[in-house]
Scaffold this motif. Structure first.
Motif, PDB file in Angstrom:
ATOM      1  N   ILE A 243      -6.090 -11.330  50.572  1.00 26.42           N
ATOM      2  CA  ILE A 243      -6.530 -10.699  51.822  1.00 26.42           C
ATOM      3  C   ILE A 243      -7.048  -9.293  51.532  1.00 26.42           C
ATOM      4  CG2 ILE A 243      -5.701  -9.775  54.020  1.00 26.42           C
ATOM      5  CD1 ILE A 243      -3.808 -12.101  54.221  1.00 26.42           C
ATOM      6  N   GLY A 244      -8.183  -8.963  52.146  1.00 32.94           N
ATOM      7  CA  GLY A 244      -8.751  -7.631  51.960  1.00 32.94           C
ATOM      8  C   GLY A 244      -9.875  -7.580  50.951  1.00 32.94           C
ATOM      9  N   THR A 245     -10.340  -8.756  50.462  1.00 35.41           N
ATOM     10  CA  THR A 245     -11.442  -8.778  49.508  1.00 35.41           C
ATOM     11  C   THR A 245     -12.735  -9.211  50.195  1.00 35.41           C
ATOM     12  OG1 THR A 245     -10.931 -11.060  48.865  1.00 35.41           O
ATOM     13  CG2 THR A 245      -9.940  -9.291  47.565  1.00 35.41           C
ATOM     14  N   THR A 246     -13.860  -8.776  49.635  1.00 37.57           N
ATOM     15  CA  THR A 246     -15.161  -9.137  50.191  1.00 37.57           C
ATOM     16  C   THR A 246     -16.244  -8.887  49.146  1.00 37.57           C
ATOM     17  OG1 THR A 246     -16.663  -8.771  52.065  1.00 37.57           O
ATOM     18  CG2 THR A 246     -15.586  -6.828  51.141  1.00 37.57           C
ATOM     19  N   HIS A 247     -17.481  -9.202  49.498  1.00 37.53           N
ATOM     20  CA  HIS A 247     -18.647  -8.952  48.637  1.00 37.53           C
ATOM     21  C   HIS A 247     -18.486  -9.584  47.259  1.00 37.53           C
ATOM     22  CE1 HIS A 247     -19.117  -5.047  51.217  1.00 37.53           C
ATOM     23  NE2 HIS A 247     -19.494  -6.128  51.880  1.00 37.53           N
ATOM     24  N   LEU A 248     -18.005 -10.815  47.233  1.00 39.86           N
ATOM     25  CA  LEU A 248     -17.784 -11.521  45.972  1.00 39.86           C
ATOM     26  C   LEU A 248     -19.113 -12.028  45.395  1.00 39.86           C
ATOM     27  CD1 LEU A 248     -15.937 -12.844  43.850  1.00 39.86           C
ATOM     28  CD2 LEU A 248     -15.679 -14.791  45.428  1.00 39.86           C
ATOM     29  N   CYS A 249     -19.362 -11.685  44.138  1.00 37.14           N
ATOM     30  CA  CYS A 249     -20.567 -12.153  43.433  1.00 37.14           C
ATOM     31  C   CYS A 249     -20.147 -12.711  42.077  1.00 37.14           C
ATOM     32  CB  CYS A 249     -21.566 -11.026  43.210  1.00 37.14           C
ATOM     33  SG  CYS A 249     -22.142 -10.213  44.712  1.00 37.14           S
TER      34      CYS A 249
ATOM     35  N   ARG B 205     -20.115  -4.306  57.709  1.00 35.95           N
ATOM     36  CA  ARG B 205     -19.157  -4.782  58.703  1.00 35.95           C
ATOM     37  C   ARG B 205     -18.074  -5.627  58.038  1.00 35.95           C
ATOM     38  NH1 ARG B 205     -21.525  -7.703  63.912  1.00 35.95           N
ATOM     39  NH2 ARG B 205     -22.263  -5.554  64.185  1.00 35.95           N
ATOM     40  N   ARG B 206     -18.496  -6.422  57.042  1.00 31.25           N
ATOM     41  CA  ARG B 206     -17.507  -7.255  56.350  1.00 31.25           C
ATOM     42  C   ARG B 206     -16.480  -6.402  55.615  1.00 31.25           C
ATOM     43  NH1 ARG B 206     -13.832  -9.439  55.776  1.00 31.25           N
ATOM     44  NH2 ARG B 206     -13.266 -11.141  54.373  1.00 31.25           N
TER      45      ARG B 206
END
Length: 315
Positions: free
Chosen positions: A24-30, A82-83
């Protein structure tokens, strides 16, 4: 937010991605397959809320990524997304309260290493303070406090105690003891030189010094201030608010006490030498004690936060 740049062996990439997606709390995964050359592997990029960062870093280490690949962490000063805002809201707690234990260990390791630069700063600070105590000049005392680098090894001892890292404790203690021993020895020689050219005198040292007399008169206020400063300094390190360290540095009379002890020793004044040494040891003890207790409190707090985080992730 924190930005992670990971190099993963191809066979571990799926496990790494699952770990990131499950945190939880992760984003912008590449994921960039085969992009890494040294070491060879895939490159995985992601952003994570600071309050969830320690849990994710621990998971990556359990996967062995720190030995078979690479883990690089950077602070994000500005993120217009926003993400990213949603990810920070999802993670429990506040980012300012989060503790990145690996970052703290790495930072204290660097600051507590006995080096020529460390010795130079501590010695120069002690000599500046020597001028301050002889001239009874509070401005020079404050300047010497700000120059002194001794908080690094003190924080290293506290971190090593909480994290149970004897090698860091030994390195920090060595830097602290050797650093002050060298600084005081050089300052004794500096005092002899200043006396020889007529800039220092026994009369100045023995005179009433309302601005700096406190450096050889330890009392309970000295210990209380050291404890408060130790707690503030530790919080500034763990919250990445390094500016507060300047205030901590000019709150505690470690360097001025060492300087006064060195000057008094050069004149054979055992009363001031012993009083200043007591002041120095009292302040060092107070800072280490407060730093250790602060880290223990933070570790307990974030242990409960991480447990709630894992329960939410598994729900």
């Amino acid at each position: 937010m924190l930005h992670l740049r990971l190099i993963t062996p191809a066979e571990k990439t799926d496990d790494v991605v699952r770990l990131i997606e499950g945190t939880i709390g992760t984003t912008h995964l590449c994921v960039l397959p085969g992009a890494a050359r040294n070491p060879a592997g895939d490159v995985v990029l992601c952003d994570v809320a600071r309050e969830a960062g320690d849990d994710l870093l621990s998971g990556l280490q359990r996967l062995g990524l720190d030995t078979s690949g690479s883990i690089a962490v950077e602070n994000i000063d500005l993120s217009l997304s926003r993400r990213a805002d949603e990810a920070e809201k999802e993670a429990p707690g506040e980012s300012a309260d989060a503790v990145l234990w690996e970052h703290l260990t790495d930072a204290t390791h660097e600051e507590s290493t006995l080096s020529v630069t460390y010795l130079a700063f501590l010695t120069l600070a002690t000599m500046i303070a020597a001028c301050g105590v002889v001239l009874d000049n509070a401005i020079l005392i404050v300047g010497a406090m700000a120059v002194g680098p001794e908080f690094g090894p003190l924080a290293g001892i506290s971190t090593a105690t909480v994290q149970r890292q004897p090698r860091l404790a030994l390195r920090s203690t060595t830097a602290l003891l050797v650093g002050f021993a060298v600084a005081m020895a050089v300052t004794v020689g500096f005092s002899f030189f200043m006396d020889a050219v007529g800039l220092f005198s026994q009369e100045q040292l023995d005179a009433d010094r309302p601005q700096t007399g406190f450096v050889y008169a330890p009392d309970w206020f000295s210990f209380v201030v050291a404890v408060l400063a130790g707690a503030a300094g530790t919080l500034s390190l763990t919250s990445a608010k390094s500016g507060a360290l300047v205030g901590v540095a000019i709150s505690v009379t470690t360097v001025p006490a060492a300087a006064n002890a060195a000057v008094a020793l050069s004149y054979g004044d055992t009363v001031q030498t012993w009083g200043s040494t007591e002041q120095l040891l009292l302040n060092l003890l107070g800072i280490v004690l407060a730093g250790t207790l602060t880290l223990l409190a933070q570790k307990s707090l974030w242990g409960r936060q991480h447990e709630r985080l894992r329960k939410r992730a598994g729900a």
